[in-house]
Design an enzyme around this catalytic site. Structure first.
Site, PDB file in Angstrom:
ATOM      1  N   ASP A 185       0.864  -1.181   0.000  1.00 39.52           N
ATOM      2  CA  ASP A 185       0.000   0.000   0.000  1.00 39.52           C
ATOM      3  C   ASP A 185       0.899   1.229   0.000  1.00 39.52           C
ATOM      4  O   ASP A 185       1.652   1.442   0.954  1.00 39.52           O
ATOM      5  CB  ASP A 185      -0.919   0.002   1.225  1.00 39.52           C
ATOM      6  N   GLU A 269      -2.488  -1.866  -5.535  1.00 36.57           N
ATOM      7  CA  GLU A 269      -3.802  -1.245  -5.714  1.00 36.57           C
ATOM      8  C   GLU A 269      -3.759  -0.327  -6.925  1.00 36.57           C
ATOM      9  O   GLU A 269      -2.798   0.423  -7.102  1.00 36.57           O
ATOM     10  CB  GLU A 269      -4.177  -0.451  -4.457  1.00 36.57           C
ATOM     11  N   CYS A 322     -11.935  -4.735   7.891  1.00 33.80           N
ATOM     12  CA  CYS A 322     -11.108  -5.444   8.869  1.00 33.80           C
ATOM     13  C   CYS A 322     -10.558  -6.716   8.231  1.00 33.80           C
ATOM     14  O   CYS A 322     -11.322  -7.536   7.700  1.00 33.80           O
ATOM     15  CB  CYS A 322     -11.937  -5.785  10.112  1.00 33.80           C
ATOM     16  N   CYS A 325     -12.021 -10.076  10.499  1.00 31.58           N
ATOM     17  CA  CYS A 325     -13.406 -10.563  10.458  1.00 31.58           C
ATOM     18  C   CYS A 325     -14.189 -10.046   9.247  1.00 31.58           C
ATOM     19  O   CYS A 325     -15.291 -10.514   8.987  1.00 31.58           O
ATOM     20  CB  CYS A 325     -14.138 -10.170  11.744  1.00 31.58           C
ATOM     21  N   CYS A 341     -11.754  -2.440  15.411  1.00 31.34           N
ATOM     22  CA  CYS A 341     -12.919  -3.105  14.810  1.00 31.34           C
ATOM     23  C   CYS A 341     -13.993  -3.334  15.884  1.00 31.34           C
ATOM     24  O   CYS A 341     -13.717  -3.954  16.919  1.00 31.34           O
ATOM     25  CB  CYS A 341     -12.497  -4.436  14.197  1.00 31.34           C
ATOM     26  N   CYS A 344     -14.615  -7.634  16.173  1.00 32.89           N
ATOM     27  CA  CYS A 344     -13.607  -8.533  16.758  1.00 32.89           C
ATOM     28  C   CYS A 344     -12.647  -7.820  17.698  1.00 32.89           C
ATOM     29  O   CYS A 344     -11.739  -8.453  18.256  1.00 32.89           O
ATOM     30  CB  CYS A 344     -12.822  -9.235  15.647  1.00 32.89           C
ATOM     31  N   ASP A 351      -2.756   1.677   7.417  1.00 36.36           N
ATOM     32  CA  ASP A 351      -1.979   1.348   6.222  1.00 36.36           C
ATOM     33  C   ASP A 351      -1.621  -0.137   6.162  1.00 36.36           C
ATOM     34  O   ASP A 351      -1.678  -0.758   5.100  1.00 36.36           O
ATOM     35  CB  ASP A 351      -0.719   2.210   6.170  1.00 36.36           C
TER      36      ASP A 351
END
Length: 371
Positions: A185, A269, A322, A325, A341, A344, A351
């Site tokens: 990323d 990406e 996330c 999960c 999150c 979870c 990042d």
């Protein structure tokens, strides 16, 4: 495989004048050919071919312009090939209509398709119409020499880039798995964040040199246009731009080579950089990072070594999901660098979470785009 080797050359004053003649002649032929193609299409809705332009150039244009005979004929014909390639690329890739070349552009170049020789023992390159030119041949190559491009930078340095076909086949891409794939990323604060948790710091070469650059730019603007002092000030400004470019390229080459050598597949990406730089608050930082240049280096180095580049779509919410999960945090904003999150209770670095998701998304068959 085709590879390009770039060397610094040191022509003497007479050779510089001959190279300047070649720059002007090739630029003249390119602009003339571009004008002919535009006029022909406007008048008859048909395109004039490169071979028809070549006949007109040889039998009409060169006899009426004696100075063109000082330039190598193969270099002039290469300009016609470049015009044809520019139009082909425009119609196929819709990258932008071909533009006329300007004499005022500080960066000039011309191509030499054949009849040049390279002597590694004497550090000399022999060019048609120019003669033997001293060069720093720091890397040897083996294979068939294709087109050579002679160029002059904005700081007055001369280079030659030689395209070589080494006769080797492109390596076959090996099977990829989760263990030998890494997600990347790219960012502004950190240049690259890897799915294994590693972060590569952004050196921000432009930002670090911005104060000095502004000072030199102010000096250029205060000089009289066309004066020698203005040219000297412009040269000093060009040198700092060149230094920043060299620093950035060196950094990206080191990082890209390390990533390609250590992993079988790289997951990236797809970014809309043109749209992102429209944000005036981030435009300079995004341009300084030069993500597109970094991705290009990864792509051709992966091709050389038989590695794989994986891409995910530009609209995938890699930062907001996330990786444990799968919860989608729709309220996450750009200023939120860490978040927890709700499902979870996992604490995420924005990042690193994005890099892990990029790797996961790229390995899913429905999202897989292999380059």
């Amino acid at each position: 495989m085709l590879k390009a080797y770039k060397y610094r050359i040191y022509p003497d004053n007479d050779q510089k004048e001959l190279i300047k003649v070649h720059f002007g002649a090739c630029r003249f032929v390119y602009n003339w050919a571009l004008e002919q193609k535009i006029k022909t299409y406007q008048q008859s809705n048909k395109s004039i071919s490169r071979f028809d332009l070549q006949k007109i150039l040889v039998h009409e244009i060169k006899p009426s312009n004696e100075w063109l005979k000082k330039a190598n004929s193969q270099a002039l014909l290469a300009s016609l090939v470049n015009v044809e390639s520019a139009f082909t690329k425009f119609f196929r890739e819709k990258t932008g209509f071909p533009k006329f070349k300007s004499k005022k552009n500080p960066v000039q170049s011309y191509q030499m398709p054949q009849h040049y020789t390279v002597n590694f023992d004497r550090n000399i390159i022999k060019l048609p119409k120019i003669g033997e030119v001293n060069a720093v041949l720091h890397r040897r190559f083996e294979g068939e020499m294709k087109t050579a491009t002679i160029s002059k930078s904005s700081t007055g340095k001369y280079f030659i880039s030689i395209l070589v076909d080494d006769g080797k086949e492109t390596p076959e891409k090996q099977e990829i798995s989760e263990s030998n794939t890494i997600g990347i990323d790219v960012g502004i604060k950190d240049f690259a964040i890897l799915s294994n948790g590693e972060k590569v710091e952004n050196p921000k070469y432009l930002k670090n040199s911005l104060k000095r650059m502004k000072c030199l730019q102010k000096r250029v603007s205060k000089k009289v246009k066309g004066s020698n002092n203005r040219n000297k000030a412009r040269q000093r400004l060009s040198k700092i731009h060149e230094k920043i470019s060299n620093q950035r390229n060196n950094f990206q080459h080191q990082i890209s080579s390390k990533l390609i050598s250590e992993n079988q597949a790289i997951a990236l990406e797809t970014l809309n950089v043109k749209g992102m730089v429209k944000n005036h608050c981030l435009a300079q930082s995004i341009s300084d990072a030069s993500w597109s240049s970094f991705v290009t280096k990864l792509e051709y180095k992966a091709e050389w070594l038989g590695k794989t580049i994986l891409r995910i779509g530009k609209f995938e919410p890699s930062s907001k999901i996330c990786n444990v999960c799968g919860y989608h945090n729709s309220e996450l904003t750009l200023k939120d660098r860490e978040w927890v999150c709700p499902d979870c209770k996992t604490k995420h670095d924005r990042d690193i979470n994005a890099a892990i998701n990029i790797k996961k998304f790229s390995l899913q068959d429905q999202n897989l785009i292999v380059i």
